[in-house]
Design a protein around this motif. Structure first.
Motif, PDB file in Angstrom:
ATOM      1  N   ASP A  94      40.980  -6.211  -3.706  1.00 28.25           N
ATOM      2  CA  ASP A  94      41.974  -5.582  -4.575  1.00 28.25           C
ATOM      3  C   ASP A  94      41.769  -4.070  -4.629  1.00 28.25           C
ATOM      4  OD1 ASP A  94      43.842  -4.989  -6.525  1.00 28.25           O
ATOM      5  OD2 ASP A  94      43.038  -6.382  -8.009  1.00 28.25           O
ATOM      6  N   ALA A 104      43.734  -1.616  -5.141  1.00 27.12           N
ATOM      7  CA  ALA A 104      44.387  -0.919  -6.255  1.00 27.12           C
ATOM      8  C   ALA A 104      43.525  -0.967  -7.509  1.00 27.12           C
ATOM      9  CB  ALA A 104      45.767  -1.510  -6.531  1.00 27.12           C
ATOM     10  N   SER A 105      42.903  -2.106  -7.764  1.00 32.61           N
ATOM     11  CA  SER A 105      42.012  -2.200  -8.927  1.00 32.61           C
ATOM     12  C   SER A 105      40.790  -1.308  -8.752  1.00 32.61           C
ATOM     13  CB  SER A 105      41.580  -3.642  -9.168  1.00 32.61           C
ATOM     14  OG  SER A 105      42.665  -4.392  -9.662  1.00 32.61           O
ATOM     15  N   ARG A 107      41.855   2.268  -9.456  1.00 34.83           N
ATOM     16  CA  ARG A 107      41.959   2.501 -10.900  1.00 34.83           C
ATOM     17  C   ARG A 107      40.572   2.651 -11.535  1.00 34.83           C
ATOM     18  NH1 ARG A 107      45.727  -1.715 -10.157  1.00 34.83           N
ATOM     19  NH2 ARG A 107      47.863  -0.889 -10.194  1.00 34.83           N
ATOM     20  N   ASP A 159      51.622  10.765 -13.754  1.00 33.04           N
ATOM     21  CA  ASP A 159      51.898   9.454 -13.180  1.00 33.04           C
ATOM     22  C   ASP A 159      50.671   8.936 -12.420  1.00 33.04           C
ATOM     23  OD1 ASP A 159      52.939   7.147 -12.092  1.00 33.04           O
ATOM     24  OD2 ASP A 159      54.493   8.165 -10.917  1.00 33.04           O
ATOM     25  N   VAL A 160      49.775   8.309 -13.146  1.00 28.28           N
ATOM     26  CA  VAL A 160      48.529   7.819 -12.560  1.00 28.28           C
ATOM     27  C   VAL A 160      48.797   6.740 -11.514  1.00 28.28           C
ATOM     28  CG1 VAL A 160      46.329   6.694 -13.044  1.00 28.28           C
ATOM     29  CG2 VAL A 160      47.203   8.415 -14.604  1.00 28.28           C
ATOM     30  N   GLU A 161      49.790   5.912 -11.748  1.00 26.85           N
ATOM     31  CA  GLU A 161      50.067   4.833 -10.788  1.00 26.85           C
ATOM     32  C   GLU A 161      50.507   5.368  -9.425  1.00 26.85           C
ATOM     33  OE1 GLU A 161      49.282   1.569 -10.803  1.00 26.85           O
ATOM     34  OE2 GLU A 161      48.255   2.116 -12.644  1.00 26.85           O
ATOM     35  N   SER A 162      51.139   6.525  -9.392  1.00 22.78           N
ATOM     36  CA  SER A 162      51.479   7.097  -8.083  1.00 22.78           C
ATOM     37  C   SER A 162      50.216   7.595  -7.378  1.00 22.78           C
ATOM     38  CB  SER A 162      52.516   8.213  -8.207  1.00 22.78           C
ATOM     39  OG  SER A 162      51.975   9.345  -8.839  1.00 22.78           O
ATOM     40  N   VAL A 177      47.280   6.146  -7.770  1.00 27.93           N
ATOM     41  CA  VAL A 177      46.680   4.895  -7.304  1.00 27.93           C
ATOM     42  C   VAL A 177      47.353   4.450  -6.008  1.00 27.93           C
ATOM     43  CG1 VAL A 177      46.374   2.433  -7.811  1.00 27.93           C
ATOM     44  CG2 VAL A 177      45.889   4.154  -9.579  1.00 27.93           C
ATOM     45  N   ALA A 178      48.679   4.477  -5.982  1.00 29.88           N
ATOM     46  CA  ALA A 178      49.412   4.068  -4.777  1.00 29.88           C
ATOM     47  C   ALA A 178      49.041   4.946  -3.582  1.00 29.88           C
ATOM     48  CB  ALA A 178      50.911   4.110  -5.035  1.00 29.88           C
TER      49      ALA A 178
END
Length: 181
Positions: free
Chosen positions: A63, A65-66, A69, A86-89, A91-92
């Motif tokens: 994982d 992505a985990s 993070r 935008d933290v998720e961007s 991460v991506a």
């Protein structure tokens, strides 16, 4: 250095790279003049390091992505992460652009590292930079590094493990000062 024709050189290692730099300085005491160890550790054998590095190796395989993070959460300060937006961007981007097999192998190496026998053989003028708010590497590891290397100087960065990215000028000032001592 051999390929470049450098007989002597200064060396900086960060995190796992600090262990590599320590080993090189111990094996080649006549070549490494100045050594800088940032966020380093002597061994990955303690229970917390074992837990962390095995978890990273597992997440790198299962994982990414985990793991990305987790690295952001433990590598940076609250204030720095709050400023990202935008933290998720992020991460991506990390997931898409990182070599997760290599990261997994690095994590496996982290929990095997032990340079305790090398410390006494380091002769370079050494600066150990500990990250006072490090959540990845116990800040006491910097004390152990500095105490194990004869004549080493210990300085503290008022930041997390990834202070090189979060507060690069603070790190650069300490490094520059050491290189000009």
């Amino acid at each position: 250095m051999d390929h470049g024709g450098a007989e002597t050189f200064d060396l900086l290692g960060f995190s796992l790279g600090a262990a590599v730099a320590t080993r090189l300085a111990a094996l080649h005491p006549d070549r490494v003049e100045r050594l800088i160890l940032v966020g380093g550790f002597v061994s990955g054998h303690d229970p917390r390091s074992q837990l962390q590095f095995r978890h990273w190796a597992d997440l790198a395989k299962r994982d990414p992505a985990s793991l990305a993070r987790l690295m952001l959460l433990t590598g940076f300060s609250h204030a720095f992460l709050a400023g990202i937006g935008d933290v998720e961007s992020v991460v991506a981007d990390m997931v898409a652009s990182s070599n997760w097999q290599g990261i997994g192998r690095q994590a496996e190496l982290d929990f095997q590292v032990d340079v305790s026998q090398d410390l006494a053989n380091v002769r370079a003028h050494t600066l150990v930079l500990g990250n006072r708010y490090d959540q990845m590497v116990d800040p006491r590891a910097a004390i152990k590094l500095a105490n194990g290397i004869s004549g080493a100087t210990l300085e503290w960065i008022e930041g997390p493990h990834l202070a090189l990215m979060e507060a690069p000028m603070s790190v650069a000032d300490l490094v520059t000062q050491h290189l000009h001592d």
